[in-house]
Write an enzyme that holds these catalytic residues in place. Structure first.
Site, short mmCIF file in Angstrom:
data_model
loop_
_atom_site.label_atom_id
_atom_site.label_comp_id
_atom_site.label_asym_id
_atom_site.label_seq_id
_atom_site.Cartn_x
_atom_site.Cartn_y
_atom_site.Cartn_z
N LYS A 198 0.86 -1.19 0.00
CA LYS A 198 0.00 0.00 0.00
C LYS A 198 0.89 1.24 0.00
O LYS A 198 1.58 1.52 0.98
CB LYS A 198 -0.87 0.04 1.25
CG LYS A 198 -1.87 1.20 1.20
CD LYS A 198 -2.45 1.56 2.54
CE LYS A 198 -1.67 2.63 3.26
NZ LYS A 198 -1.62 3.92 2.58
N GLU A 272 10.24 0.81 10.13
CA GLU A 272 11.22 1.88 9.90
C GLU A 272 10.49 3.18 10.17
O GLU A 272 9.71 3.64 9.33
CB GLU A 272 11.73 1.86 8.46
CG GLU A 272 12.50 0.61 8.07
CD GLU A 272 13.83 0.50 8.77
OE1 GLU A 272 14.26 1.46 9.44
OE2 GLU A 272 14.44 -0.57 8.66
N CYS A 306 13.97 10.96 6.97
CA CYS A 306 14.02 10.45 8.34
C CYS A 306 15.42 10.51 8.93
O CYS A 306 15.57 10.58 10.15
CB CYS A 306 13.46 9.04 8.37
SG CYS A 306 14.11 8.03 7.05
N GLU A 404 10.24 15.46 15.63
CA GLU A 404 10.57 15.38 14.21
C GLU A 404 9.73 16.41 13.45
O GLU A 404 8.51 16.26 13.34
CB GLU A 404 10.25 13.96 13.70
CG GLU A 404 10.64 13.73 12.27
CD GLU A 404 10.25 12.34 11.77
OE1 GLU A 404 9.12 11.90 12.06
OE2 GLU A 404 11.07 11.72 11.09
P1 NAD Z 1 2.62 8.03 8.07
O1 NAD Z 1 2.86 7.16 9.24
O2 NAD Z 1 1.61 9.08 8.17
O3 NAD Z 1 2.22 7.15 6.83
C1 NAD Z 1 3.03 6.06 6.40
C2 NAD Z 1 2.15 5.02 5.82
O4 NAD Z 1 1.43 4.41 6.90
C3 NAD Z 1 1.10 5.55 4.85
O5 NAD Z 1 0.99 4.66 3.76
C4 NAD Z 1 -0.16 5.57 5.69
O6 NAD Z 1 -1.33 5.45 4.92
C5 NAD Z 1 0.07 4.36 6.56
N1 NAD Z 1 -0.72 4.31 7.80
C6 NAD Z 1 -1.17 5.34 8.54
N2 NAD Z 1 -1.89 4.87 9.60
C7 NAD Z 1 -1.88 3.52 9.51
C8 NAD Z 1 -2.46 2.47 10.28
N3 NAD Z 1 -3.21 2.73 11.36
N4 NAD Z 1 -2.23 1.19 9.91
C9 NAD Z 1 -1.47 0.93 8.83
N5 NAD Z 1 -0.93 1.87 8.03
C10 NAD Z 1 -1.12 3.16 8.37
O7 NAD Z 1 4.04 8.59 7.65
P2 NAD Z 1 4.32 9.59 6.46
O8 NAD Z 1 3.87 10.91 6.98
O9 NAD Z 1 3.80 9.06 5.17
O10 NAD Z 1 5.90 9.50 6.36
C11 NAD Z 1 6.72 10.25 7.14
C12 NAD Z 1 7.24 9.42 8.29
O11 NAD Z 1 7.93 8.28 7.80
C13 NAD Z 1 8.24 10.18 9.10
O12 NAD Z 1 8.04 9.97 10.47
C14 NAD Z 1 9.56 9.60 8.66
O13 NAD Z 1 10.60 9.75 9.58
C15 NAD Z 1 9.21 8.19 8.42
N6 NAD Z 1 10.18 7.56 7.51
C16 NAD Z 1 11.08 6.66 8.05
C17 NAD Z 1 12.02 6.06 7.23
C18 NAD Z 1 13.01 5.09 7.78
O14 NAD Z 1 13.71 4.46 7.01
N7 NAD Z 1 13.11 4.92 9.08
C19 NAD Z 1 12.06 6.37 5.87
C20 NAD Z 1 11.14 7.28 5.36
C21 NAD Z 1 10.20 7.86 6.21
#
Ligand code: NAD
Length: 502
Positions: A198, A272, A306, A404
């Site tokens: 997804k 992650e 991140c 963050e």
């Molecule tokens: P987000 O958590 O809002 O969304 C990430 C994904 O999770 C989306 O596809 C979203 O639809 C899904 N999601 C949201 N709620 C969910 C639930 N209850 N169950 C399952 N899936 C769910 O994050 P974002 O805003 O898209 O991305 C930014 C975040 O990602 C930042 O915190 C960043 O640090 C992190 N990030 C981490 C890495 C890493 O390698 N550690 C890499 C890239 C981004």
């Protein structure tokens, strides 16, 4: 350091006739199930916007539980066949995928920039890294073997197999849509699993395009993409009884939700999550090198990264000099739409919601009396642009240095003692990445060991390679992307013992 509250940054505009993408470049706005564009069982859609202008550019299905179930059924039926391929066959498939992505690199980069607002240089780098991820995993999967068969009990021969898990569910974020998908798809398929992915509902286009481009290179059902929201599609992936592991790259809140809903079916979880990377600059550091490195490491992808070096802890004796060097770097950024030229370095933030969140952090910092040496707020619209910002004289424990922000914002704090620097660097809930800057070799080894982060760079920041693991400690989650450790995470060991007594 003198401060400003009125960002003066000009946003370079692409102007008419500089369309990044033609309508014919868009993927089918449907799920991709068993290699085919597949309509949703529901009619609801989710709008997708151009972050540079705020205009709607597409709408994708708001996937349902039934859509996920259909995709999982496709992945499950493809699983035995794909699992029984040889490493060589899977390796060749990944190499062909890498070639196909490379052949379509410019189209994918432009689509990614259209959907995320990233400068083209960032999107081109994302695509190149995605290609490298597939090529690395293609090689690594042929060499990742288990311990040799041996006798550990008299007359009993132990054979340790490495097996795929089965069907893996994947949820990706919006900051590197294609690259984060590649980081998961390559080792998951490489280890012999099939998957349902997804993409973020904010940036689904490049993932759908990828699925379209590689559909003929994989057995039907090996890779499935279902668009939709986290609480519906992501949630079903986390609870589905036929999914063996769910992998999420995203925020801490989403990680917590996924881990909680995965608990009932006891499926494995790979997370992650966010980061707040400290950049610890000692008095003996090459200050110009540190400032120039942060130009990329703090602001790459508009700081929506991140591992971004977003929290400087600098020795008080060199703080003024370092800040002057950093501000000079930041003042020279070209901010603009991706179509405004190949030299644009900073684009808009990805969405209105995220832009408002970052503006909120900057407003609260200002109200708390924290000054901006450059930037400090939004630029003029349209689009969701924030001026590249350096917040200075940040007090211990300030919100902007703890949480963050995920925007083009670097905070600067000072320290006087090495132990204090290490303690304060570790005093965040995150544990993804950090860097230490010093010319003292002994100190660089010692401090790097004491920093509680999954990656610690010495005299550099945000330098990644497919060969080395990426993943966090503490609130940044668990599990490793890239490297042979990702292949391990997405597989399991089985011990078969033969009694050979006659
Ligand atoms: P987000 O958590 O809002 O969304 C990430 C994904 O999770 C989306 O596809 C979203 O639809 C899904 N999601 C949201 N709620 C969910 C639930 N209850 N169950 C399952 N899936 C769910 O994050 P974002 O805003 O898209 O991305 C930014 C975040 O990602 C930042 O915190 C960043 O640090 C992190 N990030 C981490 C890495 C890493 O390698 N550690 C890499 C890239 C981004």
């Amino acid at each position: 350091m003198s401060t400003t509250t009125a960002p003066l940054t000009d946003v370079r505009r692409a102007g008419a006739g500089h369309a990044l993408v033609e309508p014919s470049d868009l993927p089918a706005l449907k799920h991709s199930i068993a290699g085919e564009p597949t309509p949703s069982t529901a009619t609801e859609t989710i709008d997708v916007f151009n972050p540079s202008t705020g205009e709607k550019i597409a709408a994708v299905p708001a996937g349902t539980t039934e859509d996920v179930d259909a995709a999982v059924a496709a992945a499950l039926s493809a699983s035995p066949g794909w699992a029984s391929t040889t490493p060589k066959e899977r390796s060749l498939a990944l190499l062909r995928i890498a070639d196909r992505v490379e052949q379509n690199a410019e189209a994918l980069a432009r689509l990614e920039s259209f959907d995320t607002g990233k400068p083209l240089s960032v999107s081109r780098d994302d695509v190149a890294q995605a290609v490298d991820t597939f090529r690395f995993m293609a090689g690594a999967l042929r060499t990742t073997t288990s311990a040799a068969a041996d006798e550990f009990v008299a007359d009993h021969l132990s054979v340790i197999h490495r097996e795929p898990l089965g069907v893996v569910g994947v949820v990706t974020p919006w900051n590197y849509p294609l690259l984060m998908a590649a980081w998961k798809i390559a080792p998951i398929l490489g280890a012999g699993n099939t998957l349902v992915l997804k993409p973020s509902e904010i940036t689904p286009l490049s993932t759908l395009k990828f699925a379209e481009l590689v559909a003929d290179l994989l057995p039907a059902g090996a890779l499935n993409v279902v668009t939709g929201t986290g609480p519906v599609v992501g949630q079903r992936l986390s609870t589905h009884p036929d999914i063996a592991l769910v992998a999420l790259t995203g925020s801490v809140a989403s990680g917590r939700a996924v881990a909680a809903s995965a608990a009932d079916s006891l499926k494995r979880v790979h997370l992650e999550l966010g980061g707040k990377a400290p950049v610890v600059v000692f008095a003996d550091a090459d200050l110009a090198a540190a400032a120039s490195s942060l130009r990329a490491a703090g602001y790459w992808n508009s700081g929506q990264e991140c591992g971004a070096g977003c929290r400087v802890l600098v020795h008080a004796s060199v703080a003024e000099e370092f800040t002057r060097l950093l501000v000079a770097e930041v003042e020279s950024f070209a901010v603009g739409e991706p179509g405004a030229g190949d030299d644009v370095e900073i684009g808009p933030l990805v969405s209105k919601g995220h832009y408002e969140k970052v503006v909120g952090y900057l407003d609260r910092a200002r109200e708390a009396g924290i000054g901006a040496a450059v930037g400090g707020g939004a630029t003029g619209g349209p689009g969701w642009f924030i001026a590249p910002t350096v917040l200075v004289d940040v007090p211990v424990g300030a919100e902007c240095a703890r949480e963050e922000i995920f925007g083009p914002v670097v905070t600067v704090e000072t320290f006087t003692e090495e132990d204090e620097a290490v303690r304060r660097a570790n005093e965040v809930v995150y544990g993804l990445a950090a860097s230490v800057w010093t010319r003292d070799a002994a100190r660089s080894h010692d401090v790097a060991r004491r920093l509680d982060f999954g990656t610690v760079w010495v005299n550099c920041h945000l330098v990644l390679a497919s060969e080395v693991p990426w993943g966090g400690f503490k609130g940044s989650g668990y599990g490793r992307d890239l490297s042979v450790y990702a292949l391990e995470d997405f597989s399991r060991t089985k011990h078969v013992m033969h009694n050979r007594t006659r």
